[in-house]
Structures are given as C-alpha cells and as structure tokens.
Design a protein around this motif. Structure first.
Motif, PDB file in Angstrom:
ATOM      1  N   ASP A   6       1.001  -1.361   0.170  1.00  9.90           N
ATOM      2  CA  ASP A   6      -0.013   0.467  -0.167  1.00  9.90           C
ATOM      3  C   ASP A   6       1.039   1.291   0.640  1.00  9.90           C
ATOM      4  N   ALA A  10       1.064   3.414  -3.237  1.00 15.83           N
ATOM      5  CA  ALA A  10       0.543   5.340  -2.786  1.00 15.83           C
ATOM      6  C   ALA A  10       0.844   6.308  -3.752  1.00 15.83           C
ATOM      7  N   THR A  35       1.454   9.219   3.880  1.00 10.77           N
ATOM      8  CA  THR A  35       0.309   8.182   3.979  1.00 10.77           C
ATOM      9  C   THR A  35       0.408   7.729   5.107  1.00 10.77           C
ATOM     10  N   GLU A  39      -3.553   9.156   3.661  1.00  7.06           N
ATOM     11  CA  GLU A  39      -4.629   8.008   2.690  1.00  7.06           C
ATOM     12  C   GLU A  39      -3.900   6.961   3.076  1.00  7.06           C
ATOM     13  N   SER A  40      -4.112   6.640   5.082  1.00 10.69           N
ATOM     14  CA  SER A  40      -3.275   4.882   5.068  1.00 10.69           C
ATOM     15  C   SER A  40      -4.314   4.508   5.358  1.00 10.69           C
ATOM     16  N   VAL A  41      -6.087   5.138   4.548  1.00 14.29           N
ATOM     17  CA  VAL A  41      -7.087   3.767   5.253  1.00 14.29           C
ATOM     18  C   VAL A  41      -8.044   4.439   4.081  1.00 14.29           C
ATOM     19  N   ARG A  42      -8.718   3.529   3.020  1.00 14.21           N
ATOM     20  CA  ARG A  42      -9.464   3.776   2.724  1.00 14.21           C
ATOM     21  C   ARG A  42     -11.376   2.679   2.504  1.00 14.21           C
ATOM     22  N   GLU A  47     -12.940   5.213  -3.591  1.00  8.70           N
ATOM     23  CA  GLU A  47     -11.626   4.976  -4.042  1.00  8.70           C
ATOM     24  C   GLU A  47     -10.714   5.997  -2.962  1.00  8.70           C
ATOM     25  N   LYS A  49      -8.861   8.304   0.612  1.00 12.58           N
ATOM     26  CA  LYS A  49      -8.718   7.392   1.151  1.00 12.58           C
ATOM     27  C   LYS A  49      -8.366   8.570   2.810  1.00 12.58           C
TER      28      LYS A  49
END
Length: 152
Positions: A6, A10, A35, A39-42, A47, A49
């Motif tokens: 992930d 990213a 990240t 943007e660590s969790v969707r 789509e 995050k």
C-alpha cells in the motif's frame, strides 16, 4: 507485507528518478509519514483514502498541534535533502493552511481529509529532488538558495 505494498502504491504515479546523492531512506520515511497522515485507510466502497490527520483534528487544539508537528517532519527532511527555499515556503504554506482551516470544528476535519497537505508536500519535494541539480530552483525566481537545517 500488504502495508508495504500500500505504501508503494500510494505514489505509483510518481515517475521521477532520484539522483544517487539523495538519501533514499529519508525519502521513504517522508513517503511513510505522508501516507500515514493522509492516505492510510481507504473508505469502503470508494477510492477515497483518509489518514490519521483528520482523526487527530478531532482532539481540540492538541490534535492540530500534533498533526502540525508531524507535518513539519516532511518539511525539515526536505530541507536536509536540499530542497530550495521557495519550495520549502510552499510546503510551509500547505502546513499553515492545513492547521488554520483544520482547527475549525467539524469543517476542519473534513478539510483535512481532502486537503492532504502531507501528500502535497511529499510531491513538491519529489518534483524538486528529481530535477537535475542545475535546474533546481529554475522555476522559482532566479534564486538557487538552499536552506540547510542541522538536526541533532
């Protein structure tokens, strides 16, 4: 293993190549911080995050201070890697906007989820670091000043 994949995915759209003089471990640390914070969790079914930054914003005052401190790590590391003064100012402006708007109750948390100052700052640093040394700062006025910060 999935977390590492992930982290790598990213920034899949990043196509620059780092010169040998750039500390790749520092770049990976910056990428990890960006990240995790942004943007660590969707969000399931989308789509989109989010990261820890909007969650920290839920803690009045302290959350914003902690978030700003973590965000400044990317700026400090970028300075250490030789990013130009103008780019560092842009990065600081991103953090300032994130903190200022992010500290507004409720609306600030939503803003934090969308603004993603840390991803923006990582991308600014990568744009700068992947330019040939003679071109760094060429888009930023006529200055080629580099800020150096000694961190002990």
């Amino acid at each position: 293993m999935t977390e590492n994949r992930d982290l790598e995915s990213a920034f899949d759209d990043f196509d620059g190549e780092l010169p040998d003089s750039v500390d790749e471990a520092a770049v990976e640390r910056m990428r990890a911080v960006a990240t995790i914070l942004d943007e660590s969790v969707r969000i399931p079914g989308t789509e989109f995050k989010v990261g820890v930054d909007p969650l920290l914003g839920a803690l009045p005052v302290a959350g914003d201070v902690i978030s700003a401190g973590l965000s400044l790590y990317i700026v400090v590391e970028s300075a250490r890697l030789g990013v130009t003064f103008t780019t560092l100012l842009r990065m600081l402006a991103n953090v300032a906007v994130d903190v200022a708007v992010g500290s507004v109750p409720y609306v600030g948390d939503l803003f934090d989820a969308v603004w993603k100052a840390n991803v923006r700052n990582f991308e600014l640093a990568m744009e700068e670091l992947t330019k040939p040394p003679e071109r760094r700062g060429s888009d930023d006025f006529e200055s080629r000043d580099v800020v150096e910060i000694d961190v002990e």
